[in-house]
Write a protein that holds these residues in place. Structure first.
Motif, PDB file in Angstrom:
ATOM      1  N   PRO A 172     -66.026  44.572  88.472  1.00 19.96           N
ATOM      2  CA  PRO A 172     -65.282  45.914  88.686  1.00 19.96           C
ATOM      3  C   PRO A 172     -64.681  46.334  87.496  1.00 19.96           C
ATOM      4  CG  PRO A 172     -63.970  44.332  89.812  1.00 19.96           C
ATOM      5  CD  PRO A 172     -64.860  43.694  89.264  1.00 19.96           C
ATOM      6  N   LEU A 173     -65.170  47.406  86.782  1.00 21.82           N
ATOM      7  CA  LEU A 173     -65.111  47.960  85.590  1.00 21.82           C
ATOM      8  C   LEU A 173     -64.060  49.150  85.587  1.00 21.82           C
ATOM      9  CD1 LEU A 173     -68.024  47.120  83.192  1.00 21.82           C
ATOM     10  CD2 LEU A 173     -65.976  45.831  83.246  1.00 21.82           C
ATOM     11  N   ILE A 174     -63.274  49.289  84.757  1.00 19.01           N
ATOM     12  CA  ILE A 174     -62.485  50.197  84.454  1.00 19.01           C
ATOM     13  C   ILE A 174     -62.617  50.566  83.026  1.00 19.01           C
ATOM     14  CG2 ILE A 174     -60.138  51.253  84.248  1.00 19.01           C
ATOM     15  CD1 ILE A 174     -59.317  49.230  86.441  1.00 19.01           C
ATOM     16  N   VAL A 175     -63.339  51.986  82.526  1.00 20.25           N
ATOM     17  CA  VAL A 175     -63.758  52.173  81.317  1.00 20.25           C
ATOM     18  C   VAL A 175     -63.357  53.650  80.919  1.00 20.25           C
ATOM     19  CG1 VAL A 175     -65.579  50.458  81.459  1.00 20.25           C
ATOM     20  CG2 VAL A 175     -65.937  52.668  82.371  1.00 20.25           C
ATOM     21  N   TYR A 176     -63.372  53.767  79.605  1.00 20.05           N
ATOM     22  CA  TYR A 176     -63.409  55.048  79.087  1.00 20.05           C
ATOM     23  C   TYR A 176     -64.885  55.446  79.124  1.00 20.05           C
ATOM     24  CZ  TYR A 176     -59.095  54.420  76.517  1.00 20.05           C
ATOM     25  OH  TYR A 176     -57.821  53.973  76.034  1.00 20.05           O
ATOM     26  N   PRO A 177     -65.164  56.970  78.975  1.00 20.10           N
ATOM     27  CA  PRO A 177     -66.459  57.391  79.263  1.00 20.10           C
ATOM     28  C   PRO A 177     -67.205  57.453  77.863  1.00 20.10           C
ATOM     29  CG  PRO A 177     -64.972  59.218  78.953  1.00 20.10           C
ATOM     30  CD  PRO A 177     -64.096  58.074  79.163  1.00 20.10           C
ATOM     31  N   PRO A 178     -68.592  57.487  77.676  1.00 22.42           N
ATOM     32  CA  PRO A 178     -69.022  57.427  76.382  1.00 22.42           C
ATOM     33  C   PRO A 178     -68.449  58.507  75.689  1.00 22.42           C
ATOM     34  CG  PRO A 178     -70.608  57.411  78.140  1.00 22.42           C
ATOM     35  CD  PRO A 178     -69.500  57.670  78.688  1.00 22.42           C
ATOM     36  N   SER A 217     -58.354  59.244  79.691  1.00 22.69           N
ATOM     37  CA  SER A 217     -56.884  59.051  79.370  1.00 22.69           C
ATOM     38  C   SER A 217     -56.435  57.615  79.559  1.00 22.69           C
ATOM     39  CB  SER A 217     -56.228  59.921  80.359  1.00 22.69           C
ATOM     40  OG  SER A 217     -54.597  59.534  80.491  1.00 22.69           O
ATOM     41  N   LEU A 218     -55.856  56.962  78.567  1.00 17.81           N
ATOM     42  CA  LEU A 218     -55.540  55.601  78.740  1.00 17.81           C
ATOM     43  C   LEU A 218     -54.336  55.456  79.815  1.00 17.81           C
ATOM     44  CD1 LEU A 218     -54.844  52.820  77.688  1.00 17.81           C
ATOM     45  CD2 LEU A 218     -53.075  53.452  76.291  1.00 17.81           C
ATOM     46  N   ASN A 219     -53.435  56.669  80.137  1.00 16.47           N
ATOM     47  CA  ASN A 219     -52.632  56.516  81.545  1.00 16.47           C
ATOM     48  C   ASN A 219     -53.411  56.275  82.715  1.00 16.47           C
ATOM     49  OD1 ASN A 219     -50.373  56.371  79.739  1.00 16.47           O
ATOM     50  ND2 ASN A 219     -50.200  58.837  79.955  1.00 16.47           N
ATOM     51  N   GLY A 220     -54.913  57.008  82.544  1.00 12.00           N
ATOM     52  CA  GLY A 220     -55.443  57.126  83.802  1.00 12.00           C
ATOM     53  C   GLY A 220     -56.072  55.694  84.077  1.00 12.00           C
ATOM     54  N   LEU A 221     -56.473  55.032  82.989  1.00  6.07           N
ATOM     55  CA  LEU A 221     -56.975  53.651  83.130  1.00  6.07           C
ATOM     56  C   LEU A 221     -56.061  52.613  83.364  1.00  6.07           C
ATOM     57  CD1 LEU A 221     -59.345  53.513  79.847  1.00  6.07           C
ATOM     58  CD2 LEU A 221     -59.854  54.171  82.087  1.00  6.07           C
ATOM     59  N   VAL A 222     -54.838  52.802  82.952  1.00  4.76           N
ATOM     60  CA  VAL A 222     -53.760  51.720  83.312  1.00  4.76           C
ATOM     61  C   VAL A 222     -53.463  52.040  84.610  1.00  4.76           C
ATOM     62  CG1 VAL A 222     -51.401  51.399  82.708  1.00  4.76           C
ATOM     63  CG2 VAL A 222     -53.098  51.703  80.802  1.00  4.76           C
ATOM     64  N   ALA A 223     -53.367  53.147  85.322  1.00  2.00           N
ATOM     65  CA  ALA A 223     -52.813  53.407  86.663  1.00  2.00           C
ATOM     66  C   ALA A 223     -54.049  52.628  87.440  1.00  2.00           C
ATOM     67  CB  ALA A 223     -52.907  54.865  86.861  1.00  2.00           C
ATOM     68  N   ALA A 224     -55.299  52.800  87.203  1.00  2.74           N
ATOM     69  CA  ALA A 224     -56.288  52.128  88.041  1.00  2.74           C
ATOM     70  C   ALA A 224     -56.146  50.827  88.028  1.00  2.74           C
ATOM     71  CB  ALA A 224     -57.737  52.707  87.668  1.00  2.74           C
ATOM     72  N   ALA A 225     -55.928  50.047  86.832  1.00  2.00           N
ATOM     73  CA  ALA A 225     -55.766  48.628  86.757  1.00  2.00           C
ATOM     74  C   ALA A 225     -54.270  48.149  87.421  1.00  2.00           C
ATOM     75  CB  ALA A 225     -55.680  48.296  85.005  1.00  2.00           C
ATOM     76  N   ARG A 226     -53.364  48.926  87.299  1.00  2.00           N
ATOM     77  CA  ARG A 226     -52.174  48.481  87.956  1.00  2.00           C
ATOM     78  C   ARG A 226     -52.519  48.564  89.536  1.00  2.00           C
ATOM     79  NH1 ARG A 226     -48.075  52.077  84.715  1.00  2.00           N
ATOM     80  NH2 ARG A 226     -47.602  50.507  82.763  1.00  2.00           N
ATOM     81  N   ALA A 227     -53.370  49.506  89.966  1.00  2.00           N
ATOM     82  CA  ALA A 227     -53.574  49.502  91.596  1.00  2.00           C
ATOM     83  C   ALA A 227     -54.389  48.439  91.746  1.00  2.00           C
ATOM     84  CB  ALA A 227     -54.188  50.865  91.849  1.00  2.00           C
ATOM     85  N   GLY A 228     -55.126  47.707  90.926  1.00  2.00           N
ATOM     86  CA  GLY A 228     -55.748  46.401  91.255  1.00  2.00           C
ATOM     87  C   GLY A 228     -57.304  46.754  91.556  1.00  2.00           C
TER      88      GLY A 228
END
Length: 292
Positions: free
Chosen positions: A179-185, A212-223
């Motif tokens: 499961p990947l959390i990524v920036y868009p192209p 947004s880095l904050n968006g990625l971090v929120a998703a990662a923190r949510a597991g």
């Protein structure tokens, strides 16, 4: 007591953790870099680096010298600017990668604005790939961003390793796609992550995309999944994914300063900001010991 040229060399070695890279950045011979560091160590009466054939690391005294060196050089440059009567002006369009949102880059920019109040600084925070595109299009004057491995352009600010990170409680199922959390192209980290997974023949699925880095971090923190990120910039609340998870190595990443190809009225301001970022490059990381 301390020679400014030796302090600049010390900061370059501390930021790159490489005598070779520091020599390239400063336009010096490697033997000269070694000589500067040795003379600074003699002046301080302390060992500032531990080094062998494979690595260079700061000692505790070296860590302490970082702050002193920055402040000494800042005052030195203030005095030089005062007595030469040079005042920078103009509009400076500066682009910074999302990677530096959680670092002490704002301190560097604040210091620059204090020293050069007549410079109209415009900040753009974007993906590295987007910043390079805007620079090429003449929409930015200076960019601080990652560069692709095959791209030789730019002045090295820091060299780091990409690692997989996620929530500490996250457990990956080896029988399911990663499961990947990524920036868009055109995110550079995204491209490197996908290339690494495909080389190892691993299936993957995107569970979150955000510019947004904050968006990625929120998703990662949510597991929700894992993301590729610079080892020295890991946000709080996240941790490296252990090797036993079986994810592929992501390799190295360089963060660089790149100037626009066109000479503009902001060239002097761009040069001054680039010098300030290079002098304070050790602040551009996330560390629990040093904080934000």
């Amino acid at each position: 007591m301390y020679d400014p040229s030796q302090l600049r060399t010390f900061l370059s070695v501390a930021q790159t953790l490489s005598f070779t890279q520091a020599a390239r950045r400063l336009g010096l011979r490697q033997s000269t870099v070694s000589q500067h560091v040795r003379r600074l160590e003699d002046a301080a009466g302390r060992t500032l680096f531990t080094r062998d054939t494979h690595s260079v690391e700061l000692t505790e005294d070296g860590e302490a010298m970082l702050g002193f060196a920055r402040r000494i050089l800042e005052v030195h440059e203030q005095a030089a600017a005062f007595f030469t009567g040079t005042r920078l002006r103009g509009r400076l369009r500066f682009g910074a990668s999302e990677d530096f949102v959680l670092t002490r880059l704002p301190e560097i920019l604040e210091g620059f604005r204090h020293e050069h109040p007549e410079v109209d600084l415009e900040l753009t925070v974007e993906l590295s790939g987007t910043l390079h595109e805007q620079l090429a299009a003449g929409k930015l004057d200076l960019v601080l961003a990652k560069r692709r491995p095959e791209d030789p352009r730019g002045e090295l600010v820091r060299h780091d390793r990409l690692v997989w990170i996620g929530a500490e409680r996250l457990r990956l199922d080896p029988d399911r796609p990663v499961p990947l959390i990524v920036y868009p192209p055109p995110g550079i980290t995204r491209a490197l992550a996908l290339e690494a997974l495909e080389r190892q023949g691993l299936q993957w699925r995107v569970v979150c995309t955000s510019g947004s880095l904050n968006g990625l971090v929120a998703a990662a923190r949510a597991g929700l999944g894992v993301m590729a990120h610079s080892r020295g910039l890991i946000p709080p609340g996240l941790a490296r994914v252990p090797d036993r998870a079986g994810l592929p190595e992501l390799g190295q990443v360089d963060f660089v300063l790149v100037h626009g190809r066109r000479r503009t009225s902001a060239q002097g301001a761009a040069d001054a900001l680039a010098a300030a970022i290079l002098a304070g490059g050790d602040r551009l990381h996330r560390s629990e010991r040093k904080g934000l």
